[in-house]
Design a protein around this motif. Sequence first.
Motif, PDB file in Angstrom:
ATOM      1  N   MET A   1     -17.128  59.593  18.409  1.00 45.77           N
ATOM      2  CA  MET A   1     -17.246  58.150  18.597  1.00 45.77           C
ATOM      3  C   MET A   1     -15.903  57.603  19.081  1.00 45.77           C
ATOM      4  N   VAL A   2     -15.925  56.956  20.231  1.00 47.42           N
ATOM      5  CA  VAL A   2     -14.704  56.376  20.796  1.00 47.42           C
ATOM      6  C   VAL A   2     -14.857  54.863  20.824  1.00 47.42           C
ATOM      7  N   TYR A   3     -14.093  54.186  19.982  1.00 49.02           N
ATOM      8  CA  TYR A   3     -14.124  52.720  19.892  1.00 49.02           C
ATOM      9  C   TYR A   3     -13.015  52.210  20.798  1.00 49.02           C
ATOM     10  N   MET A   4     -13.382  51.815  22.018  1.00 55.16           N
ATOM     11  CA  MET A   4     -12.412  51.566  23.084  1.00 55.16           C
ATOM     12  C   MET A   4     -12.291  50.078  23.387  1.00 55.16           C
ATOM     13  N   CYS A   5     -11.299  49.464  22.763  1.00 56.42           N
ATOM     14  CA  CYS A   5     -10.980  48.066  23.058  1.00 56.42           C
ATOM     15  C   CYS A   5      -9.995  48.069  24.225  1.00 56.42           C
ATOM     16  N   GLY A   6     -10.498  47.806  25.423  1.00 57.56           N
ATOM     17  CA  GLY A   6      -9.714  48.021  26.640  1.00 57.56           C
ATOM     18  C   GLY A   6      -8.513  47.110  26.793  1.00 57.56           C
ATOM     19  N   THR A   7      -8.656  45.871  26.381  1.00 60.73           N
ATOM     20  CA  THR A   7      -7.620  44.839  26.448  1.00 60.73           C
ATOM     21  C   THR A   7      -6.836  44.882  27.770  1.00 60.73           C
ATOM     22  N   ASP A   8      -5.569  44.418  27.765  1.00 52.81           N
ATOM     23  CA  ASP A   8      -4.797  44.375  29.002  1.00 52.81           C
ATOM     24  C   ASP A   8      -4.406  45.753  29.495  1.00 52.81           C
ATOM     25  N   LEU A   9      -4.495  46.760  28.640  1.00 50.44           N
ATOM     26  CA  LEU A   9      -4.254  48.128  29.100  1.00 50.44           C
ATOM     27  C   LEU A   9      -5.232  48.487  30.209  1.00 50.44           C
ATOM     28  N   GLU A  10      -6.442  47.966  30.095  1.00 47.26           N
ATOM     29  CA  GLU A  10      -7.452  48.202  31.135  1.00 47.26           C
ATOM     30  C   GLU A  10      -7.405  47.140  32.222  1.00 47.26           C
ATOM     31  N   SER A  11      -7.381  45.863  31.840  1.00 47.28           N
ATOM     32  CA  SER A  11      -7.475  44.803  32.848  1.00 47.28           C
ATOM     33  C   SER A  11      -6.296  44.813  33.808  1.00 47.28           C
ATOM     34  N   LYS A  12      -5.114  45.238  33.326  1.00 46.59           N
ATOM     35  CA  LYS A  12      -3.928  45.286  34.189  1.00 46.59           C
ATOM     36  C   LYS A  12      -3.706  46.646  34.826  1.00 46.59           C
ATOM     37  N   TYR A  13      -3.942  47.696  34.029  1.00 41.37           N
ATOM     38  CA  TYR A  13      -3.486  49.012  34.470  1.00 41.37           C
ATOM     39  C   TYR A  13      -4.582  50.064  34.603  1.00 41.37           C
ATOM     40  N   GLY A  14      -5.805  49.769  34.171  1.00 39.12           N
ATOM     41  CA  GLY A  14      -6.887  50.740  34.298  1.00 39.12           C
ATOM     42  C   GLY A  14      -6.723  51.960  33.415  1.00 39.12           C
ATOM     43  N   MET A  15      -6.006  51.817  32.288  1.00 35.26           N
ATOM     44  CA  MET A  15      -5.716  52.979  31.451  1.00 35.26           C
ATOM     45  C   MET A  15      -6.947  53.472  30.692  1.00 35.26           C
ATOM     46  N   ALA A  16      -7.835  52.569  30.294  1.00 32.77           N
ATOM     47  CA  ALA A  16      -9.072  52.990  29.639  1.00 32.77           C
ATOM     48  C   ALA A  16      -9.953  53.749  30.628  1.00 32.77           C
ATOM     49  N   THR A  17     -10.038  53.253  31.847  1.00 39.12           N
ATOM     50  CA  THR A  17     -10.817  53.945  32.879  1.00 39.12           C
ATOM     51  C   THR A  17     -10.277  55.356  33.119  1.00 39.12           C
ATOM     52  N   ASN A  18      -8.977  55.488  33.162  1.00 38.58           N
ATOM     53  CA  ASN A  18      -8.377  56.816  33.349  1.00 38.58           C
ATOM     54  C   ASN A  18      -8.780  57.772  32.235  1.00 38.58           C
ATOM     55  N   ASP A  19      -8.788  57.284  30.996  1.00 34.64           N
ATOM     56  CA  ASP A  19      -9.176  58.149  29.886  1.00 34.64           C
ATOM     57  C   ASP A  19     -10.666  58.470  29.921  1.00 34.64           C
TER      58      ASP A  19
END
Length: 786
Positions: free
Chosen positions: A140-158
């Motif tokens: 189970m991956v609880y992924m709160c993307g926050t600005d890590l995703e909106s600015k840098y796409g880090m959640a998408t990379n993972d």
Amino acid sequence: MGRPLSHEREVTGTGKRVLGRGTFTSNSGGSRNSSGGGSPFGILFVIIIAVIGVVTGKTDIINSLLGGLTGSTSVNTQSQQVNVQDLVSTFGSTAASSISGVSNAWSGVKDNRGKLDRTVNENAEEKFYKPASGDIVTVMVYMCGTDLESKYGMATNDLIEMTKAKPSDNVNVVVYAGGAREWKNSVISASANQIYQIKDGKLKKLADDKGQPSMTDPNTLVRFIEYCKQNFPADRNELILWDHGGGSVTGYGYDENNSNTGSMNLSKIKSAIAATNIKYDFIGFDACLMATTENALALSDYADYLIASEETEPGTGWYYTNWLTDLSNNTAIPTLDIGKRIVDDFIDESNKSARGQSTTLSVVDLAELKATMPSSISSFAKNTASYIENNEYNKVSYARTASREFAKSSNIDQVDLVNLIYNLEQDENNPTIRSVLGVVKYNRTSSNMANSYGLSIYFPYKKLSKVDRMVQTYGDIGMDSEYTRMIQQFASLQASGQIAGGGETTPANTLTGSSHGSNSGSLSVADIDSLISSLISGSISSESLANIGLDASSIGFLQNRNMSDDIIRNYVISNRFDASKLQWSDIDTTPKIHLSEDEWNMVSGIEEKMLLDYGSGYIDMGLDNFFEFDENRDMLADKERAWIAIDKQPVAYYHLSTTKNGDETITIGRVPVILNGEKANLIIIFDKEHPKGYLAGANTDYDAVQTETVAKNITEIVQGDRIQFICSHYGYDGTYLGEYKIDEEYVVGKNTPKVSYTIIQEDNEITYKFTDIYNNSYWTPVLKSK
């Protein structure tokens, strides 16, 4: 708009800068949480200069000077060792580390990095998960993307890393995605929280949650876990919380779409996990600062292992492909092998993608922790309390300030537990140390980290206003009551020392020739007694409380300290730093500060501040940990007047940490900026490969109103980035005037901005910040440039 600062020439050896006999105190990288002539003393100072040349990276200065004195530009490592011993013999190892801010790598307790420990303590309960061939696994991956995703796409990379793992019908990877204003992929929506499955190398949508509930609300986490429990029942469950982290006080998470909901503290995390009645193989935090004793204790009834980081994480976070593939190949693979793969990949990949950032990750056996740690923590707390009660508060204070501190610039008050205990007891076989090392089954760090053994703990020092909040959390998670009382005792004595000390956080008064903001040299014993009595009784004014960062709602610890008023009053009266002694002598020749041995014993830190006269007031250039001592143990003023510059532009610079690791010394500092329109800190690193320093990247500087978590990212500086250097400034009357912009906005070109030290030619003044054992700050009178 501020005018540019001059940079007539780079430092090439026109003076000396030395660490000296008493270099007194002072650790962030980017994060996933969310700063003339030869020596008159001959060969003695050649030795000292050799040390500071490595510590600061000022090789141009040091090599030129060494060449002039010895005919050689090499640095003698044996001389460095001799000088370190001089420091230790003068102040003791703990005080020397505290005062200098130089952390000797793995001092006292053997380095435990890279050693997989498969032993099982005989008192530990059996693990929840018992491996069997053909097990079904739900990750189970609880992924709160926050600005890590909106600015840098880090959640998408993972997520991409997850899709590249070998698929298996027996391994279900289920992701709850939300908390970001924008997703850098065409699959996940930013308008609603959603549940996805990683299936056959793709992201398959399974369900929508109702709108965008806050991901820091424990009920949202409960709903996700219940969904997985019902739709993906498994023999083996693993839970990963992905986002920013803030450690034991703040907890997990920053939801960009629900920023006013705060974070999920440890009490709420524990309640959410408990509510679902699932036992986990491991619970992991792909977030900053969550490898804490408190977090491990809170989760010890619900999982076999905790995988988390003591320090801030780079935004790239964990690397998912390999360990998920290992799990697909063998769903009964031992958890320690999975944990080792996660840790190794994280450290190795971070070394590639986040060069220079301090990184840590450890695997903690929660069954063993539950069996051994409560009693050992209780024993440690009792011993520490006895020091505080028996007139040895300064011993505890030195141990705390000398310990490896995490997210240091954020003042979250988390230190490595093993390092703390060793600094206090000086015994590597201390039972509590052995207990901690026993529960940490695997630990690794980047090379620029030392004294990071795998578990941190909250110990108040920087922000006493958080003590009551932590005490409440301790009650909720079942933390040892002896430890709770001990930190309340420490905080009570520290607050009393602060209320009687009258120090100031800024040099405003010293700019006008005032008494350095200090009452300690002029107050009578009766005055101090009265101040402490009013503090302890709660009758003190709100203004006085505000001066030490407290208010009426945050002083409950004073009433629950299990220590008499007389012990506190008598200790502070007998152990106070007299800041009136901070006076320069020999101003026209070699300005120096002389203190007695007893007075030095009240000092826990010294930093140099430079202030530039810009025509309407003073620009604050930050804090560096450079100063020198003569053979009489007097502290000498800086004659060189050199400061950090980026592409020859002098900037405000703040030293964060210096770690001596074998023959390499690594120094990290920060430069406050506005990066592409948002507040950030540039991270400057000096190491063996880059003795003159380099710009490692930047991390976000969150306003406390946004979140108390620490930024989990280090952003590479690339061509086209817009950088506005900023600093504080003061009027000639000492009035703080707010933020000042240094020069016009700076646009990065093709070449990486160059770091250097530059001699400041403008009219400038320097002052030194002395920190006492209570964390009061005092400032020397300013010395004007000639």
